[in-house]
Write a protein that holds these residues in place. Structure first.
Motif, PDB file in Angstrom:
ATOM      1  N   TRP A 169       0.825  -1.196   0.000  1.00  0.00           N
ATOM      2  CA  TRP A 169       0.000   0.000   0.000  1.00  0.00           C
ATOM      3  C   TRP A 169       0.864   1.253   0.000  1.00  0.00           C
ATOM      4  O   TRP A 169       1.945   1.274   0.605  1.00  0.00           O
ATOM      5  CB  TRP A 169      -0.891   0.032   1.251  1.00  0.00           C
ATOM      6  CG  TRP A 169      -1.919  -1.041   1.265  1.00  0.00           C
ATOM      7  CD1 TRP A 169      -1.765  -2.332   1.682  1.00  0.00           C
ATOM      8  CD2 TRP A 169      -3.267  -0.933   0.812  1.00  0.00           C
ATOM      9  NE1 TRP A 169      -2.943  -3.028   1.530  1.00  0.00           N
ATOM     10  CE2 TRP A 169      -3.886  -2.192   0.994  1.00  0.00           C
ATOM     11  CE3 TRP A 169      -4.026   0.092   0.267  1.00  0.00           C
ATOM     12  CZ2 TRP A 169      -5.214  -2.441   0.657  1.00  0.00           C
ATOM     13  CZ3 TRP A 169      -5.349  -0.145  -0.067  1.00  0.00           C
ATOM     14  CH2 TRP A 169      -5.927  -1.397   0.127  1.00  0.00           C
ATOM     15  N   GLY A 170       0.367   2.278  -0.678  1.00  0.00           N
ATOM     16  CA  GLY A 170       1.010   3.578  -0.577  1.00  0.00           C
ATOM     17  C   GLY A 170       0.521   4.317   0.652  1.00  0.00           C
ATOM     18  O   GLY A 170      -0.319   3.811   1.409  1.00  0.00           O
ATOM     19  N   GLN A 171       1.036   5.537   0.832  1.00  0.00           N
ATOM     20  CA  GLN A 171       0.672   6.341   1.996  1.00  0.00           C
ATOM     21  C   GLN A 171      -0.613   7.122   1.768  1.00  0.00           C
ATOM     22  O   GLN A 171      -1.181   7.659   2.730  1.00  0.00           O
ATOM     23  CB  GLN A 171       1.815   7.297   2.334  1.00  0.00           C
ATOM     24  CG  GLN A 171       3.072   6.591   2.825  1.00  0.00           C
ATOM     25  CD  GLN A 171       2.811   5.789   4.078  1.00  0.00           C
ATOM     26  OE1 GLN A 171       2.301   6.306   5.068  1.00  0.00           O
ATOM     27  NE2 GLN A 171       3.121   4.494   4.044  1.00  0.00           N
ATOM     28  N   GLY A 172      -1.052   7.213   0.536  1.00  0.00           N
ATOM     29  CA  GLY A 172      -2.300   7.898   0.249  1.00  0.00           C
ATOM     30  C   GLY A 172      -2.100   9.329  -0.211  1.00  0.00           C
ATOM     31  O   GLY A 172      -1.106   9.973   0.134  1.00  0.00           O
ATOM     32  N   THR A 173      -3.057   9.810  -0.981  1.00  0.00           N
ATOM     33  CA  THR A 173      -3.083  11.194  -1.419  1.00  0.00           C
ATOM     34  C   THR A 173      -4.507  11.710  -1.231  1.00  0.00           C
ATOM     35  O   THR A 173      -5.470  11.017  -1.565  1.00  0.00           O
ATOM     36  CB  THR A 173      -2.603  11.334  -2.876  1.00  0.00           C
ATOM     37  OG1 THR A 173      -2.532  12.717  -3.230  1.00  0.00           O
ATOM     38  CG2 THR A 173      -3.521  10.625  -3.861  1.00  0.00           C
ATOM     39  N   GLN A 174      -4.627  12.896  -0.684  1.00  0.00           N
ATOM     40  CA  GLN A 174      -5.938  13.445  -0.329  1.00  0.00           C
ATOM     41  C   GLN A 174      -6.596  14.100  -1.537  1.00  0.00           C
ATOM     42  O   GLN A 174      -5.976  14.906  -2.247  1.00  0.00           O
ATOM     43  CB  GLN A 174      -5.816  14.463   0.802  1.00  0.00           C
ATOM     44  CG  GLN A 174      -7.119  15.090   1.223  1.00  0.00           C
ATOM     45  CD  GLN A 174      -8.070  14.089   1.880  1.00  0.00           C
ATOM     46  OE1 GLN A 174      -7.639  13.196   2.602  1.00  0.00           O
ATOM     47  NE2 GLN A 174      -9.368  14.253   1.632  1.00  0.00           N
TER      48      GLN A 174
END
Length: 124
Positions: A114-119
């Motif tokens: 998984w990546g860290q995410g982008t808002q």
């Protein structure tokens, strides 16, 4: 191991578009399916879209079908999510994920990396 880094999130008005990118590094030679998930505040992480290694098979959540398009460029080790006709209900943190294996699946439990995410925030 596979490392994933998302980019492209931001603030957009309803009806607008964004394109998310996910750069993969590490053991990217594996022919793995990849997907996008999202998580809104107070809600569980939910499936958005998935694509096979070749790009020939894609699945979308009903809520984004016809508005979002998932694609990948294996030569660049990059996954994309083109999001059009955005609504405030699309506001969430968006996560890139990679499977160990070629099978296309919509369950987050099947994704090992998984990546860290982008808002993504969509204003009305």
């Amino acid at each position: 191991q596979v490392q994933l880094v998302e980019s492209g999130g931001g603030l957009v008005q309803a009806g607008g578009s964004l394109r998310l990118s996910c750069a993969a590094s590490g053991r990217t030679s594996s022919q793995n399916a990849m997907g996008w998930f999202r998580q809104a505040p107070g809600k569980e992480r939910e499936f958005v879209a998935v694509i096979s290694w070749t790009g020939g098979t894609t699945f979308y959540a009903d809520s984004v079908k016809g508005r979002f398009t998932i694609s990948r460029d294996n030569a660049k080790n990059t996954l994309y999510l083109q999001m059009n006709s955005l609504t405030p209900e699309d506001t969430a943190a968006y996560y890139c994920a990679a499977r160990v294996g070629v099978a296309v699946t919509t369950s987050r439990d099947d994704y090992a990396y998984w990546g860290q995410g982008t808002q993504v925030t969509v204003s009305s």
